[in-house]
Design an enzyme around this catalytic site. Structure first.
Site, PDB file in Angstrom:
ATOM      1  CG  HIS A  99      15.234  23.700  66.073  1.00 55.68           C
ATOM      2  ND1 HIS A  99      13.719  23.440  66.204  1.00 55.68           N
ATOM      3  CD2 HIS A  99      14.345  23.156  64.678  1.00 55.68           C
ATOM      4  CE1 HIS A  99      12.666  22.422  65.989  1.00 55.68           C
ATOM      5  NE2 HIS A  99      13.144  22.195  64.834  1.00 55.68           N
ATOM      6  CG  ASP A 130      13.186  25.581  69.353  1.00 55.66           C
ATOM      7  OD1 ASP A 130      13.769  25.879  68.175  1.00 55.66           O
ATOM      8  OD2 ASP A 130      12.569  24.624  68.996  1.00 55.66           O
ATOM      9  CB  SER A 212      10.159  22.353  63.227  1.00 55.51           C
ATOM     10  OG  SER A 212      10.403  21.510  64.887  1.00 55.51           O
TER      11      SER A 212
END
Length: 362
Positions: A99, A130, A212
């Site tokens: 992402h 992911d 992230s």
């Protein structure tokens, strides 16, 4: 539990709302502030690092750990936002979240202590986990991270989350591992569909937009997870404090290695039912199970006799009111497992035994 088993015995699925922890400042959904105690690289003094599970008093500082790991954590920019990444090798390969990469193929990477951005390109992405790998054109001076065995971490271990939250490069927060083997489903974001992450590590170290793809590390400087998302407050208005999730390092290395070696994922090691499904909505918008839209030829669902129009009510005894619940139930299983699937057909409930297949790679 080994990497080959792929941590599929996740059992407990979180019921909290989740927000992606680092799709970027431009597209991230989490709140910026956090009241959870933490440390930063700038505030740290002298380190006395030790094993994450070592008894005795905590060290006065983790500055030595930060100095060790920080050069291996990079800032990644796309046209839609920013995130973090962890250097895998001296060839310039960097693992991050799918992402964070989104639908971009070209990136700007900034290494700690070097203000000049480096160009990078996408090697491959695997949204079901992911995870993605990008490669910088100029790998000179890159310092690969030291990866630890995420199968050995346990609740209570002290960990640091290192990344670039809200564009604040090289930020460090501190917490503990709160739990392991969580199955969590993250929300969809621009350029990235929702993904259910089995075996996730829960941590109290604050994770914010931009974190992230960064590093969750032990006090001995080993990367044991890739911070990915945070739990959202049930009342709305931002993220819940002290509840974040990271992809285990063993899984991240496995998927990244496949991407580097072949350009895609050759073995997902994820259980699959072998059917296209959709959530069934009843009158008033309530969910009523998962409808089978189509079955894969030769797949587990077809071999077990499932057919379009069946409604899946439970898998392995776990209710499946919607497609997300079905995905989480499958996340707790492995390819080759035989599970009991409760279906409704022509107004009658029945149990069928399905031998699960493997989710296709990328």
């Amino acid at each position: 539990m080994t990497t080959a088993q792929r941590m599929r015995r996740a059992g407990l699925a979180t019921a909290a709302a989740l927000v992606i922890g680092g799709g970027g400042v431009a597209i991230g959904a989490a709140a910026a502030d956090s009241s959870t105690p933490g440390t930063t690289a700038a505030a740290a003094a002298t380190a006395t690092p030790g094993p994450a599970t070592s008894p005795g008093p905590a060290p006065a500082s983790y500055a030595g750990v930060v100095r060790q790991v920080l050069p291996s954590v990079v800032l990644i920019r796309t046209q839609n936002g920013l995130g973090s990444g962890v250097v895998l090798d001296r060839s310039g390969n960097i693992v991050t979240n799918a992402h964070v990469a989104g639908d971009a193929t070209n990136f700007q990477v900034q290494v700690a202590g070097d203000t000049a951005p480096r160009s990078a390109r996408l090697v491959g992405s695997y949204p079901p986990d992911d995870l993605a790998v990008i490669r910088v054109a100029n790998p000179a001076g890159l310092q690969p991270a030291t990866f630890g065995d995420s199968d050995t971490v346990q609740a209570g271990d002290v960990v640091l989350a290192i990344g670039n939250p809200l564009g604040l490069s090289g930020s460090v927060t501190q917490g503990i591992i709160s739990a392991t083997d969580r199955a969590v489903t993250e929300p969809s974001a621009d350029g990235s569909p929702a993904a259910t992450l089995p075996g996730a590590i829960q941590t109290s170290a604050p994770i914010n937009p931009g974190n992230s793809g960064g590093a969750l590390v032990t006090t001995s400087g080993q990367v044991v997870g890739i911070p990915t998302l945070a739990a959202g407050s049930p009342q709305g208005g931002g993220q819940a404090q002290g509840i974040g999730f990271a992809i285990p390092s063993n899984l991240a290395r496995d998927i990244a290695t496949q991407i580097i070696d072949t350009g895609h994922v050759t073995s997902s090691r994820r259980a699959a039912l072998g059917a296209q499904v959709a959530t069934v909505l009843g009158a008033g918008g309530t969910t009523g199970g998962v409808g089978v839209v189509a079955v894969t030829s030769g797949g587990g669902a077809e071999r077990a006799g499932l057919r379009p129009g069946d409604v899946i009510k439970a898998v392995g005894g776990a209710p499946t009111p919607d497609a997300t619940a079905l995905t989480q139930a499958l996340a707790a299983a492995e390819p080759g497992d035989e599970v009991s699937v409760t279906i409704s057909r022509d107004g009658q409930d029945r149990d069928v035994q399905v031998t699960l297949g493997e989710l296709p790679g990328s």
